[in-house]
Scaffold this motif. Structure first.
Motif, PDB file in Angstrom:
ATOM      1  N   HIS A 134     -16.206  69.323  32.012  1.00 52.49           N
ATOM      2  CA  HIS A 134     -16.767  68.118  31.525  1.00 52.49           C
ATOM      3  C   HIS A 134     -17.851  67.534  32.232  1.00 52.49           C
ATOM      4  O   HIS A 134     -18.018  68.000  33.451  1.00 52.49           O
ATOM      5  CB  HIS A 134     -15.610  66.876  31.331  1.00 52.49           C
ATOM      6  CG  HIS A 134     -15.300  66.703  32.565  1.00 52.49           C
ATOM      7  ND1 HIS A 134     -14.095  67.407  33.353  1.00 52.49           N
ATOM      8  CD2 HIS A 134     -15.354  65.505  33.483  1.00 52.49           C
ATOM      9  CE1 HIS A 134     -13.763  66.676  34.528  1.00 52.49           C
ATOM     10  NE2 HIS A 134     -14.692  65.860  34.558  1.00 52.49           N
ATOM     11  N   ASP A 136     -19.359  63.939  34.180  1.00 52.65           N
ATOM     12  CA  ASP A 136     -19.086  62.165  34.329  1.00 52.65           C
ATOM     13  C   ASP A 136     -20.237  61.758  34.208  1.00 52.65           C
ATOM     14  O   ASP A 136     -21.129  61.632  35.084  1.00 52.65           O
ATOM     15  CB  ASP A 136     -18.672  62.245  36.012  1.00 52.65           C
ATOM     16  CG  ASP A 136     -17.207  62.769  36.294  1.00 52.65           C
ATOM     17  OD1 ASP A 136     -16.626  63.855  35.408  1.00 52.65           O
ATOM     18  OD2 ASP A 136     -16.566  62.543  37.171  1.00 52.65           O
ATOM     19  N   HIS A 190     -17.972  70.175  35.250  1.00 53.29           N
ATOM     20  CA  HIS A 190     -16.829  70.672  36.167  1.00 53.29           C
ATOM     21  C   HIS A 190     -15.368  70.453  35.667  1.00 53.29           C
ATOM     22  O   HIS A 190     -15.392  69.717  34.610  1.00 53.29           O
ATOM     23  CB  HIS A 190     -16.935  69.820  37.529  1.00 53.29           C
ATOM     24  CG  HIS A 190     -16.876  68.313  37.190  1.00 53.29           C
ATOM     25  ND1 HIS A 190     -17.715  67.586  36.774  1.00 53.29           N
ATOM     26  CD2 HIS A 190     -15.777  67.505  37.298  1.00 53.29           C
ATOM     27  CE1 HIS A 190     -17.583  66.275  36.544  1.00 53.29           C
ATOM     28  NE2 HIS A 190     -16.227  66.324  36.773  1.00 53.29           N
ATOM     29  N   ARG A 213     -15.405  55.780  42.036  1.00 55.35           N
ATOM     30  CA  ARG A 213     -16.790  55.769  41.484  1.00 55.35           C
ATOM     31  C   ARG A 213     -17.610  54.391  41.595  1.00 55.35           C
ATOM     32  O   ARG A 213     -16.870  53.303  41.703  1.00 55.35           O
ATOM     33  CB  ARG A 213     -16.917  55.876  40.178  1.00 55.35           C
ATOM     34  CG  ARG A 213     -15.968  57.336  39.845  1.00 55.35           C
ATOM     35  CD  ARG A 213     -15.016  57.360  39.142  1.00 55.35           C
ATOM     36  NE  ARG A 213     -14.538  58.721  38.952  1.00 55.35           N
ATOM     37  CZ  ARG A 213     -14.910  59.645  37.922  1.00 55.35           C
ATOM     38  NH1 ARG A 213     -15.533  59.221  36.715  1.00 55.35           N
ATOM     39  NH2 ARG A 213     -14.353  60.729  37.942  1.00 55.35           N
TER      40      ARG A 213
HETATM   41 FE    FE Z   1     -14.893  64.544  36.565  1.00 53.89          FE
END
Ligand code: FE
Ligand code: MD6
Length: 216
Positions: A134, A136, A190, A213
């Motif tokens: 996927h 991010d 990743h 994040r």
């Molecule tokens: Fe991720």
């Protein structure tokens, strides 16, 4: 001779860059691991780990929770960040200070100054759990890196390119490792290969991943 009172410390594993802007800091979180785990357990007592559903109706194999002002959510409407835990209707638990401090230090060690996280995903893996490739991309500012802390059982991190079909490297992640990534690799695909059962001495057959994040 190696008396049990003085066990060999783990061999230091240096930092290395596995892609432009992406750095693996081997063992960076080992000194903080006990504090991180205590704080994590307090968070998941307030906001229990749960299996979310993807927009396509699939149940995520990874169990997850969040802390900090924003939390990552998946449901039939899509992927997004939100201030409230949809299970309780309350704000996500606040971000433990040791999480934010470690993230700021790790980001700086990887060359990203002044990183201040506002969201931390907590992922739990058990033997057989995987995370498919996927990107991010629900965060607002892709100039901000992501800091990812591995605790418990080891895992193989699959790290590809900006297209889903790009070949992927396989990077071993061990207890206490911290991956920091951003810059030219920020949107690379990743995932995590299906976890093998290699129980951790203290945690047992489980792996936790904290990803910190700047989401908002
Ligand atoms: Fe991720
Ligand atoms: C994991 N990590 O390590 C899954 N995403 O369990 C991620 O998906 C991830 O480690 C962005 C940046 C770092 C990561």
């Amino acid at each position: 001779m190696n008396l049990d009172l003085f066990p060999e410390p783990p061999a230091p594993r240096p930092a290395w860059s596995f892609s432009p802007g992406a750095v693996l800091l081997g063992g960076f979180a080992l000194d903080a691991a006990t504090a991180l785990l205590d704080a994590m357990h307090a968070v998941i007592e307030q906001a229990p780990l749960r299996h979310m559903v993807t927009p396509g109706g699939r149940r995520l194999g990874v169990a997850l929770s969040n802390c900090g002002p924003l939390g990552w959510i998946s449901d039939h409407r899509g992927y997004r960040y939100g201030a409230l835990d949809p299970v309780s209707g309350h704000a996500w638990p606040s971000m433990p200070r040791c999480f934010a401090e470690l993230a700021t230090r790790a980001a700086a060690a990887a060359g990203y100054d002044s990183f201040v996280p506002d969201a931390c995903l907590i992922n739990r893996y058990q033997p057989g759990t995987r995370l498919t490739l996927h990107q991010d991309k629900n965060e607002r500012d892709f100039n901000q890196p992501i800091v990812s802390v591995s605790l418990g059982m080891p895992a193989l991190f699959q790290f590809g390119g900006t297209e889903r079909s790009d070949p992927a490297q396989r990077i071993p992640l061990a207890h206490g490792d911290v991956a920091v990534w951003g810059g030219p690799s920020r949107l690379n695909y990743h995932g995590i290969a299906p976890l093998k059962e290699r129980p951790h001495a203290v945690l047992g057959a489980v792996r936790y991943n904290l990803t910190l994040r700047r989401a908002g």
